[in-house]
Design a protein around this motif. Structure first.
Motif, PDB file in Angstrom:
ATOM      1  N   GLY A  53     -74.062  78.662 -19.440  1.00 55.14           N
ATOM      2  CA  GLY A  53     -74.681  78.959 -18.161  1.00 55.14           C
ATOM      3  C   GLY A  53     -74.251  78.020 -17.059  1.00 55.14           C
ATOM      4  N   GLN A  54     -73.524  76.955 -17.395  1.00 58.51           N
ATOM      5  CA  GLN A  54     -73.017  76.056 -16.380  1.00 58.51           C
ATOM      6  C   GLN A  54     -71.700  76.622 -15.851  1.00 58.51           C
ATOM      7  OE1 GLN A  54     -74.974  73.482 -15.583  1.00 58.51           O
ATOM      8  NE2 GLN A  54     -76.412  74.021 -17.185  1.00 58.51           N
ATOM      9  N   ARG A  55     -70.785  75.773 -15.431  1.00 54.83           N
ATOM     10  CA  ARG A  55     -69.463  76.199 -15.008  1.00 54.83           C
ATOM     11  C   ARG A  55     -68.423  75.450 -15.820  1.00 54.83           C
ATOM     12  NH1 ARG A  55     -68.505  78.711 -10.133  1.00 54.83           N
ATOM     13  NH2 ARG A  55     -66.397  78.738 -10.981  1.00 54.83           N
ATOM     14  N   PRO A  56     -68.271  75.758 -17.103  1.00 59.51           N
ATOM     15  CA  PRO A  56     -67.278  75.050 -17.911  1.00 59.51           C
ATOM     16  C   PRO A  56     -65.855  75.258 -17.417  1.00 59.51           C
ATOM     17  CG  PRO A  56     -68.133  76.949 -19.092  1.00 59.51           C
ATOM     18  CD  PRO A  56     -69.000  76.787 -17.885  1.00 59.51           C
ATOM     19  N   ASP A  57     -65.618  76.336 -16.644  1.00 63.84           N
ATOM     20  CA  ASP A  57     -64.277  76.539 -16.110  1.00 63.84           C
ATOM     21  C   ASP A  57     -63.907  75.433 -15.121  1.00 63.84           C
ATOM     22  OD1 ASP A  57     -66.351  77.735 -14.497  1.00 63.84           O
ATOM     23  OD2 ASP A  57     -64.774  78.546 -13.214  1.00 63.84           O
ATOM     24  N   ILE A  58     -64.908  74.857 -14.442  1.00 63.53           N
ATOM     25  CA  ILE A  58     -64.628  73.742 -13.536  1.00 63.53           C
ATOM     26  C   ILE A  58     -64.230  72.509 -14.328  1.00 63.53           C
ATOM     27  CG2 ILE A  58     -65.680  72.171 -11.857  1.00 63.53           C
ATOM     28  CD1 ILE A  58     -67.186  74.485 -10.703  1.00 63.53           C
ATOM     29  N   GLN A  59     -64.832  72.357 -15.525  1.00 61.48           N
ATOM     30  CA  GLN A  59     -64.397  71.276 -16.411  1.00 61.48           C
ATOM     31  C   GLN A  59     -62.919  71.448 -16.750  1.00 61.48           C
ATOM     32  OE1 GLN A  59     -66.187  68.865 -16.422  1.00 61.48           O
ATOM     33  NE2 GLN A  59     -67.008  68.288 -18.406  1.00 61.48           N
ATOM     34  N   GLY A  60     -62.515  72.698 -17.021  1.00 63.54           N
ATOM     35  CA  GLY A  60     -61.114  72.960 -17.321  1.00 63.54           C
ATOM     36  C   GLY A  60     -60.212  72.731 -16.120  1.00 63.54           C
ATOM     37  N   LEU A  61     -60.727  73.059 -14.930  1.00 59.47           N
ATOM     38  CA  LEU A  61     -59.944  72.826 -13.719  1.00 59.47           C
ATOM     39  C   LEU A  61     -59.714  71.332 -13.516  1.00 59.47           C
ATOM     40  CD1 LEU A  61     -58.612  74.237 -11.316  1.00 59.47           C
ATOM     41  CD2 LEU A  61     -60.806  74.077 -10.094  1.00 59.47           C
ATOM     42  N   ARG A  62     -60.729  70.517 -13.853  1.00 56.51           N
ATOM     43  CA  ARG A  62     -60.537  69.062 -13.791  1.00 56.51           C
ATOM     44  C   ARG A  62     -59.461  68.613 -14.773  1.00 56.51           C
ATOM     45  NH1 ARG A  62     -66.124  69.068 -14.200  1.00 56.51           N
ATOM     46  NH2 ARG A  62     -67.173  68.748 -12.208  1.00 56.51           N
ATOM     47  N   ALA A  63     -59.494  69.197 -15.959  1.00 54.28           N
ATOM     48  CA  ALA A  63     -58.495  68.822 -16.959  1.00 54.28           C
ATOM     49  C   ALA A  63     -57.085  69.105 -16.449  1.00 54.28           C
ATOM     50  CB  ALA A  63     -58.754  69.573 -18.265  1.00 54.28           C
ATOM     51  N   LEU A  64     -56.906  70.242 -15.806  1.00 54.19           N
ATOM     52  CA  LEU A  64     -55.600  70.570 -15.232  1.00 54.19           C
ATOM     53  C   LEU A  64     -55.221  69.557 -14.158  1.00 54.19           C
ATOM     54  CD1 LEU A  64     -53.161  72.418 -14.715  1.00 54.19           C
ATOM     55  CD2 LEU A  64     -54.625  73.735 -13.143  1.00 54.19           C
ATOM     56  N   ALA A  65     -56.164  69.238 -13.280  1.00 54.50           N
ATOM     57  CA  ALA A  65     -55.873  68.323 -12.183  1.00 54.50           C
ATOM     58  C   ALA A  65     -55.491  66.938 -12.683  1.00 54.50           C
ATOM     59  CB  ALA A  65     -57.081  68.241 -11.250  1.00 54.50           C
ATOM     60  N   ARG A 327     -61.160  82.098 -19.073  1.00 50.22           N
ATOM     61  CA  ARG A 327     -61.162  81.983 -20.535  1.00 50.22           C
ATOM     62  C   ARG A 327     -60.290  80.823 -21.001  1.00 50.22           C
ATOM     63  NH1 ARG A 327     -63.299  86.351 -23.445  1.00 50.22           N
ATOM     64  NH2 ARG A 327     -64.810  87.376 -22.070  1.00 50.22           N
ATOM     65  N   MET A 328     -59.153  80.656 -20.359  1.00 49.85           N
ATOM     66  CA  MET A 328     -58.265  79.556 -20.724  1.00 49.85           C
ATOM     67  C   MET A 328     -58.869  78.216 -20.329  1.00 49.85           C
ATOM     68  SD  MET A 328     -54.385  78.839 -19.382  1.00 49.85           S
ATOM     69  CE  MET A 328     -54.961  78.543 -17.715  1.00 49.85           C
ATOM     70  N   LEU A 329     -59.485  78.160 -19.153  1.00 43.64           N
ATOM     71  CA  LEU A 329     -60.045  76.910 -18.670  1.00 43.64           C
ATOM     72  C   LEU A 329     -61.269  76.460 -19.457  1.00 43.64           C
ATOM     73  CD1 LEU A 329     -59.777  77.512 -14.810  1.00 43.64           C
ATOM     74  CD2 LEU A 329     -58.343  76.015 -16.203  1.00 43.64           C
ATOM     75  N   THR A 330     -61.919  77.403 -20.165  1.00 42.31           N
ATOM     76  CA  THR A 330     -63.126  77.033 -20.902  1.00 42.31           C
ATOM     77  C   THR A 330     -62.870  76.781 -22.380  1.00 42.31           C
ATOM     78  OG1 THR A 330     -63.641  79.389 -21.180  1.00 42.31           O
ATOM     79  CG2 THR A 330     -64.662  78.241 -19.314  1.00 42.31           C
ATOM     80  N   ALA A 331     -61.601  76.759 -22.777  1.00 45.47           N
ATOM     81  CA  ALA A 331     -61.290  76.418 -24.170  1.00 45.47           C
ATOM     82  C   ALA A 331     -61.795  75.005 -24.465  1.00 45.47           C
ATOM     83  CB  ALA A 331     -59.789  76.510 -24.406  1.00 45.47           C
ATOM     84  N   ARG A 332     -62.295  74.809 -25.689  1.00 41.07           N
ATOM     85  CA  ARG A 332     -62.962  73.551 -26.021  1.00 41.07           C
ATOM     86  C   ARG A 332     -62.073  72.318 -25.798  1.00 41.07           C
ATOM     87  NH1 ARG A 332     -67.595  72.092 -28.334  1.00 41.07           N
ATOM     88  NH2 ARG A 332     -67.685  70.115 -29.474  1.00 41.07           N
ATOM     89  N   PRO A 333     -60.795  72.304 -26.217  1.00 47.23           N
ATOM     90  CA  PRO A 333     -59.967  71.110 -25.951  1.00 47.23           C
ATOM     91  C   PRO A 333     -59.796  70.833 -24.462  1.00 47.23           C
ATOM     92  CG  PRO A 333     -58.953  72.508 -27.613  1.00 47.23           C
ATOM     93  CD  PRO A 333     -60.063  73.302 -27.006  1.00 47.23           C
ATOM     94  N   VAL A 334     -59.761  71.898 -23.667  1.00 43.83           N
ATOM     95  CA  VAL A 334     -59.564  71.737 -22.227  1.00 43.83           C
ATOM     96  C   VAL A 334     -60.813  71.132 -21.589  1.00 43.83           C
ATOM     97  CG1 VAL A 334     -59.038  72.923 -20.061  1.00 43.83           C
ATOM     98  CG2 VAL A 334     -57.927  73.650 -22.180  1.00 43.83           C
ATOM     99  N   THR A 335     -61.988  71.666 -21.948  1.00 45.72           N
ATOM    100  CA  THR A 335     -63.215  71.117 -21.369  1.00 45.72           C
ATOM    101  C   THR A 335     -63.472  69.690 -21.866  1.00 45.72           C
ATOM    102  OG1 THR A 335     -64.551  72.134 -23.122  1.00 45.72           O
ATOM    103  CG2 THR A 335     -64.261  73.378 -21.069  1.00 45.72           C
TER     104      THR A 335
END
Length: 724
Positions: A53-65, A327-335
């Motif tokens: 319910g949060q925004r785990p995709d933003i966690q993934g976006l941080r990982a990319l950055a 979906r890619m950004l919320t993968a567990r290793p990425v988050t």
């Protein structure tokens, strides 16, 4: 020569659950992430993944950055534009912090400024204070001894979140452009964010009240502020790259874009639209990282690509549709990696700067990639043992007073430690006292012969009577720099800077770039001794030859205008002597099929224009260049200075240009002086210290003291006549 700024870092704050605060959750990098359920509790210490319910995709976006920035800093050429990751962080920060503040406004119709800053202090300061203290120790043990005081000033400014201003100011200092990067340089982006958040909560609250809680109206002034900041970014990038890169006024729009996304509350989008937006956003970010490099004018208009890309990913991420990038950004290793992004940012840069020195290995992409990966371990430990335990501690949560006091204490400790360390710099070994070069040359009947002897018999140890000491060489500036007479890159007119005997009719003009200005100390001595009126006309990186070169990734047209103005002024002055010199560096704006012919023609055109003044013309060839970081080398090898010297012809920066100057001089009847024998022995060795005087101040310029000592030698070569 210019120095490209190094991009780096961002960070956020944990939201403690005070009674008056909205329900928020701390992400792995400090931003306050929206909670889907008002009663959700904070995750336990060590948690790094966003809850459902949060925004785990933003966690993934941080990982990319963070990955892009680390790859860029490690020298991976395919990701030379990896510095755009920090722009992505700015957008994320603006979105999440504004979302949190808006929830607080909606719930209580006010913002607790005290609680806001307490949350940021608890989130940011424990980890950053730890990194600053460890980096202080690493700098003392392994980095440049002569720049230790500079690094401590950077540490002090970092502790006070003002290092971006210091970096911008030193970046515009022409004589400091060749300095190596500071191990604290990455704190600049934290400083930018904190400066933004000093005013943003207050502005948001005022706008909320004035707009009567209507978000659409509240967005109007924010759009205006973003437009002004973006306009400043574009303008300043073309005028002063360091201030554009490190300035909070040129970066505010990036945080503002994230705030706009939060204010406008984009609805849940149709799946097809969300998929297109997220992939388009990622494409913008990755394309910028792949296509941009150190020569890209940045931020300026170029920053729009990663900023818009990040905004698209955030908006499109409201829908979990497959095959969206979400979906890619919320993968567990990425988050997981996104959860470490703040700590990884803090640790990776000191590892890259200090690591090669500590290992006594040359820096290179493979080593720096390994060091960047190694920084993940202290990042994980910092998250588990420092960040989470502090921000989730029961004694601090919901007690903003305690949080603020802890933040002030940590700031005081890091700032005072930097000041104390600056008072106890690492020592530099030295040998026996050496003769005083200035006195030896001044007293010699033949200064040139005496200098040749000094060059051939100089020792291999740093003398303990070095004057000035190694740590003070770069602090000494001649009058042309102190008085602002050496024109910066933007200047287009030559000021009338007069020295020596102002009433004399014997006028001498010094004309060229900084490699002409380096001779001012010698000429000023001669002017005072022989009653000359000395006029200095020099400009940063502006060649004496009438050739347009490249500066700041574009034709250096301000140099062309300045040169034309200076030549016109010299013709009207009707001087007795004009001394012309400039560096052999510089890339022509138009490719020369025959560089020798092209530069010969450029110098000949300048010499012919100068000859209209009726003055005697003397072309002073460029001085031999030392190895890079010659001061650092001497500090590391003070008892083996031969390890720092260079030999001819490697010391000659561009033989073709030297030959072009000589050829142009022959064709126009101009005298030529070659200073190579004044810096190198007859066998071609170019030492870094002669008697008690260090020869160089940086990677290409003579030290002020050495130039002044050469006054008798230069005077003899000019066949000095009195102006009295």
């Amino acid at each position: 020569m210019t120095r490209t700024p190094y991009a780096v870092i961002r960070a956020r704050t944990h939201a403690g659950q005070a009674a008056t605060e909205p329900a928020t959750r701390s992400t792995g990098t400090g931003e306050e992430e929206p909670a889907s359920d008002a009663g959700r509790t904070a995750p336990p210490p060590g948690a790094t993944h966003a809850a459902p319910g949060q925004r785990p995709d933003i966690q993934g976006l941080r990982a990319l950055a963070v990955t892009l920035v680390v790859l860029g800093h490690a020298g991976v050429t395919r990701f030379s534009g990896g510095y755009v990751g920090v722009d992505v962080f700015f957008v994320i920060s603006g979105f999440l912090i504004t979302s949190s503040l808006l929830r607080e406004l909606s719930a209580s119709d006010r913002i607790s400024i005290r609680a806001f800053y307490a949350r940021r202090a608890l989130r940011l300061l424990p980890a950053s204070a730890l990194v600053v203290l460890v980096t202080l120790a690493g700098s003392w043990l392994f980095l440049s001894k002569i720049r230790f005081a500079e690094y401590m000033s950077d540490a002090f400014a970092s502790a006070l979140y003002a290092v971006n201003f210091r970096l911008a100011a030193t970046g515009t200092d022409y004589l400091a452009e060749g300095s190596p990067p500071s191990p604290f340089q990455h704190f600049w982006s934290l400083a930018v964010e904190e400066q933004f958040y000093l005013v943003w909560p207050l502005l948001l609250f005022l706008g909320w009240r004035l707009s009567r809680r209507r978000r659409a109206l509240l967005a109007i002034p924010l759009v205006a502020l973003c437009a002004v900041s973006f306009g400043l970014s574009v303008h300043v990038t073309g005028q002063s790259a360091p201030w554009a890169y490190f300035g909070s006024h040129t970066r505010a729009w990036e945080l503002g874009v994230g705030a706009l996304v939060a204010l406008l509350r984009p609805p849940r989008l149709p799946a097809g639209v969300a998929v297109a937006m997220t992939w388009a956003g990622l494409a913008c970010i990755i394309a910028a990282a792949l296509r941009f490099d150190a020569d890209t004018p940045f931020p300026g208009t170029a920053a729009a690509a990663p900023v818009i890309g990040a905004a698209l990913v955030i908006v499109g991420g409201t829908s979990p549709a497959w095959p969206g990038a979400r979906r890619m950004l919320t993968a567990r290793p990425v988050t997981w990696l996104g959860g470490l992004s703040y700590s990884w940012y803090l640790w990776h840069w000191p590892f890259l700067v200090i690591g090669p020195k500590a290992l006594d290995r040359p820096a290179g992409t493979h080593l720096e990639l390994a060091l960047g990966a190694a920084a993940l371990l202290p990042a994980w430990l910092t998250l588990r043992l420092v960040e989470n335990p502090v921000r989730f501690h029961r004694a601090l949560r919901g007690r903003p007073g305690r949080g603020l006091r802890l933040g002030l204490a940590l700031t005081a400790v890091t700032a005072s430690t930097a000041l104390i360390a600056a008072a106890f710099p690492p020592s530099i070994s030295s040998g026996e006292p050496a003769p005083v070069l200035k006195d030896a040359l001044a007293a010699a009947p033949d200064p040139g012969a005496r200098l040749t002897k000094a060059l051939g018999t100089t020792g291999t140890r740093l003398p303990d009577n070095l004057t000035p000491p190694l740590t003070g060489i770069t602090d000494i500036r001649s009058a042309v720099y102190r008085d602002g007479c050496h024109q910066n890159y933007a200047g287009t007119s030559a000021p009338m800077c007069v020295y020596g005997d102002r009433s004399s009719k014997y006028v001498v003009v010094l004309f060229g770039d900084s490699h002409a200005a380096q001779w001012f100390p010698a000429l000023n001595v001669l002017a005072l001794q022989h009653h000359w009126k000395l006029i200095s006309m020099t400009k940063a990186s502006c060649k004496a030859a009438t050739v347009t070169i490249v500066n700041a990734h574009r034709p250096y047209t301000t140099c062309d205008r300045w040169r034309a103005d200076a030549l016109s002024r010299i013709e009207k002055l009707r001087p007795s002597l004009v001394l012309v010199s400039s560096s052999d560096a510089g890339t022509p704006a138009q490719t020369m099929r025959d560089p020798l012919a092209g530069w010969t023609d450029g110098y000949a055109r300048t010499f012919r224009k100068l000859s209209r003044s009726g003055a005697r013309l003397v072309a002073l060839l460029d001085t031999p260049w030392p190895r890079e970081d010659v001061l650092d080398c001497a500090a590391i090898h003070p008892l083996h200075l031969r390890d720092c010297s260079v030999r001819v012809p490697k010391a000659l920066h561009d033989v073709t240009r030297r030959n072009a100057t000589k050829a142009a001089a022959r064709s126009t009847g101009v005298s030529v002086i070659d200073p190579q024998p004044w810096l190198c022995t007859t066998h071609g060795d170019c030492p870094v210290a002669v008697y008690d005087t260090f020869v160089y101040r940086d990677e290409s310029h003579m030290a002020e003291g050495y130039a002044e000592a050469l006054a008798p030698v230069l005077g003899r070569a000019l066949e000095v006549r009195s102006g009295s």
